[in-house]
Design an enzyme around this catalytic site. Structure first.
Site, PDB file in Angstrom:
ATOM      1  N   HIS A   1     -28.675  48.385  53.389  1.00 50.85           N
ATOM      2  CA  HIS A   1     -27.773  47.628  54.427  1.00 50.85           C
ATOM      3  C   HIS A   1     -27.407  48.926  55.442  1.00 50.85           C
ATOM      4  O   HIS A   1     -26.485  49.178  55.780  1.00 50.85           O
ATOM      5  CB  HIS A   1     -26.419  47.298  53.718  1.00 50.85           C
ATOM      6  CG  HIS A   1     -26.424  46.300  52.831  1.00 50.85           C
ATOM      7  ND1 HIS A   1     -25.412  45.893  52.019  1.00 50.85           N
ATOM      8  CD2 HIS A   1     -27.366  45.347  52.429  1.00 50.85           C
ATOM      9  CE1 HIS A   1     -25.495  44.931  51.177  1.00 50.85           C
ATOM     10  NE2 HIS A   1     -26.832  44.393  51.584  1.00 50.85           N
ATOM     11  N   GLN A   2     -28.637  49.547  55.753  1.00 49.14           N
ATOM     12  CA  GLN A   2     -28.657  50.719  56.616  1.00 49.14           C
ATOM     13  C   GLN A   2     -28.071  50.185  57.920  1.00 49.14           C
ATOM     14  O   GLN A   2     -28.270  49.293  58.662  1.00 49.14           O
ATOM     15  CB  GLN A   2     -30.097  51.306  56.809  1.00 49.14           C
ATOM     16  CG  GLN A   2     -30.739  51.757  55.737  1.00 49.14           C
ATOM     17  CD  GLN A   2     -31.650  50.575  54.880  1.00 49.14           C
ATOM     18  OE1 GLN A   2     -31.248  49.433  55.211  1.00 49.14           O
ATOM     19  NE2 GLN A   2     -32.447  51.345  54.063  1.00 49.14           N
TER      20      GLN A   2
END
Length: 518
Positions: A451-452
């Site tokens: 979930h950058q």
């Protein structure tokens, strides 16, 4: 000849697909989408249970982090999609908005107009897309046992994680319809590709932005031949052939919109001279706009796994392998949950799964991380991968909360409700009891949640990169629209928030040229 479109969208991932769909709804608007990845999509993309086979494959950028001090110097995989649909081809299909306080916090940090009240209509727009409730019909019985186990420990049962306060255990809404993944490719991009005013070019790697004075007027990209012999289905528009292989420039009469994701978007800005002058000049890159926040504030959720061998044969997966979850707070007084414990009815570690195939996993994760890292250029070669530093467990509060999540996961698998699925704990293992040993386990096993976010943060302070309308500070004709603009990643799987950002951005873009929305 000078080639020109009204809008040039760089990246056909989740955000780019939404923008392509919405901006091309006006038949008088010409939209070009440039995608670095290939045109053919592997068949596994459509199978909800096959997502793990796509990681490190031909539609994954295969990024790696720099060594992580908080993980004992380990290097982590950082998967990101590179094909039409982007990372929505790789994600686990959970449809989670996050907590209302996530978005109110964005607004307090300078992203005015992005409070939950203001973004909620865009989340409600997403609710019209085909989706499934994981608890209906095809659910794995082990997933139900997980929810029952959480309730046994006193956690609330939650009917809908997207209905406000998400604290408790329940079923995910899934971006799955008729047994197939419904990511951005199927929901947004493919339905729009037969419009004559929308053009998609794949294997088209954008290497720089064309800036004249204080205005971004276009992009430069490298057109590569499509890979030969790739299997899967082909994503096509109505325009046929690509330009010849080689370098090209294309111009935008209205705007260029960068939608490359939290790793590639800051890289493209920096290659184009938009960033910290003290980092650009040593690379031989002239400064177009001095924005020291480009690439900073990069962060990600972080997780680990508690695995148990089951007494009962675990049924084969029917959906996405992860149907239920618990959201909870690490302590009293918090406005929303900062821990997510996802249940996965397969072994999270393939090595353990080879010896113990009937294994289930609880994945504790810190979903409001305090740690912040960065994305930086390795050098000025536009085809080189950037340096990626999520700084996992760099802040000790993340380490302590992840340890707390592991303890809670052990409590869950030790309940009566979960006893048919818990023959023995395989990881961390019964010998890991002391705090020192548990701390070492977490540092040894913690990993990316994929979930950058955050590396082109929106706001109004000196380290923000885009304003609340997602326009790059100091430049005209240029916006960034993807997870990189998030001041902080939401408290849960973030794909739905990326779609929301792009839906709202499409309205902001069209409103800027005087088109109103009902």
């Amino acid at each position: 000849m000078k080639e020109e479109f009204d809008y040039v969208v760089v990246g056909a991932g989740a955000a780019g697909s939404v923008l392509a769909h919405r901006l091309s709804e006006d038949p008088d608007t010409r939209v070009l989408v440039l995608e670095a990845g290939p045109r053919r999509i592997p068949a596994e993309v459509d199978d909800p249970a096959a997502w793990y086979r796509l990681l490190d494959g031909r539609i994954d950028w295969k990024y790696r982090s720099v060594p992580q001090p908080g993980l004992g110097g380990r290097i982590t995989r950082e998967p990101r999609g590179r094909a039409p649909g982007g990372s929505s081809n790789l994600y686990l299909m959970m449809h989670v908005r996050g907590h209302p306080s996530d978005y109110d916090n964005w607004a307090y940090q300078g992203a005015s107009g992005w409070s939950y009240r203001e973004v909620r209509p865009y989340f409600e727009r997403l609710a019209t897309l085909p989706a499934a409730n994981a608890g209906q019909g095809e659910a794995n019985p082990a997933s139900q046992a997980f929810i029952d186990a959480c309730a046994e420990l006193g956690h609330d049962r939650v009917a809908d994680f997207n209905a406000g306060d998400m604290s408790g255990a329940g079923w995910h809404h899934l971006d799955v319809a008729d047994g197939r993944r419904r990511g951005a490719l199927a929901s947004y991009l493919e339905p729009a590709l037969q419009r004559p005013n929308l053009t998609l070019r794949t294997s088209a790697h954008t290497v720089g932005l064309v800036v004249i004075g204080d205005t971004c007027v276009g992009v430069e990209y490298l057109q590569r031949p499509e890979p030969a012999g790739a299997d899967g289905r082909e994503v096509r528009d109505s325009h046929g052939e690509h330009p010849r292989a080689g370098m090209h420039q294309v111009y935008a009469a209205r705007e260029v919109i960068v939608a490359c994701g939290a790793i590639e978007s800051p890289k493209l800005l920096m290659l184009s001279g938009i960033g910290d002058p003290d980092r650009l000049r040593p690379q031989g890159i002239g400064v177009t706009a001095a924005l020291p926040g480009v690439g900073e504030n990069f962060h990600n959720h972080v997780l680990t796994a508690v695995m148990a061998e089951s007494r009962t044969p675990v049924p084969a997966p029917r959906q996405n392998l992860s149907e239920s979850a618990l959201f909870t707070c690490s302590g009293p007084g918090l406005p929303g949950p900062d821990l997510q414990l996802a249940f996965v009815h397969v072994p999270f570690d393939p090595a353990i799964g080879q010896e113990h195939p009937d294994t289930v996993s609880v994945l504790p994760g810190v979903v409001r991380p305090a740690s912040r890292g960065w994305v930086r250029l390795a050098h000025a070669d536009p085809l080189a991968k950037p340096l990626v530093n999520p700084n996992y467990l760099g802040d000790r509060s993340d380490l302590e909360r992840l340890m707390q999540g592991v303890r809670l996961a052990r409590e869950i698998i030790g309940t009566s409700a979960f006893s048919p699925w818990n023959k023995q704990e395989l990881s961390p293992g019964p010998a890991v009891t002391a705090d020192e040993d548990l701390r070492a386990f977490v540092r040894r096993t913690a990993d990316s949640y994929h979930h950058q976010a955050g590396s082109c943060r929106m706001g109004t302070d000196d380290l923000s990169v885009v304003d609340p309308q997602l326009r790059v500070h100091g430049l005209r004709g240029l916006r960034v629209v993807d997870a990189s603009v998030m001041p902080a990643v939401p408290s849960g799987n973030c794909h739905s928030a990326v779609l929301m950002i792009a839906e709202r951005a499409a309205d902001l873009i069209t409103e800027a040229r005087g088109v109103s929305h009902d």
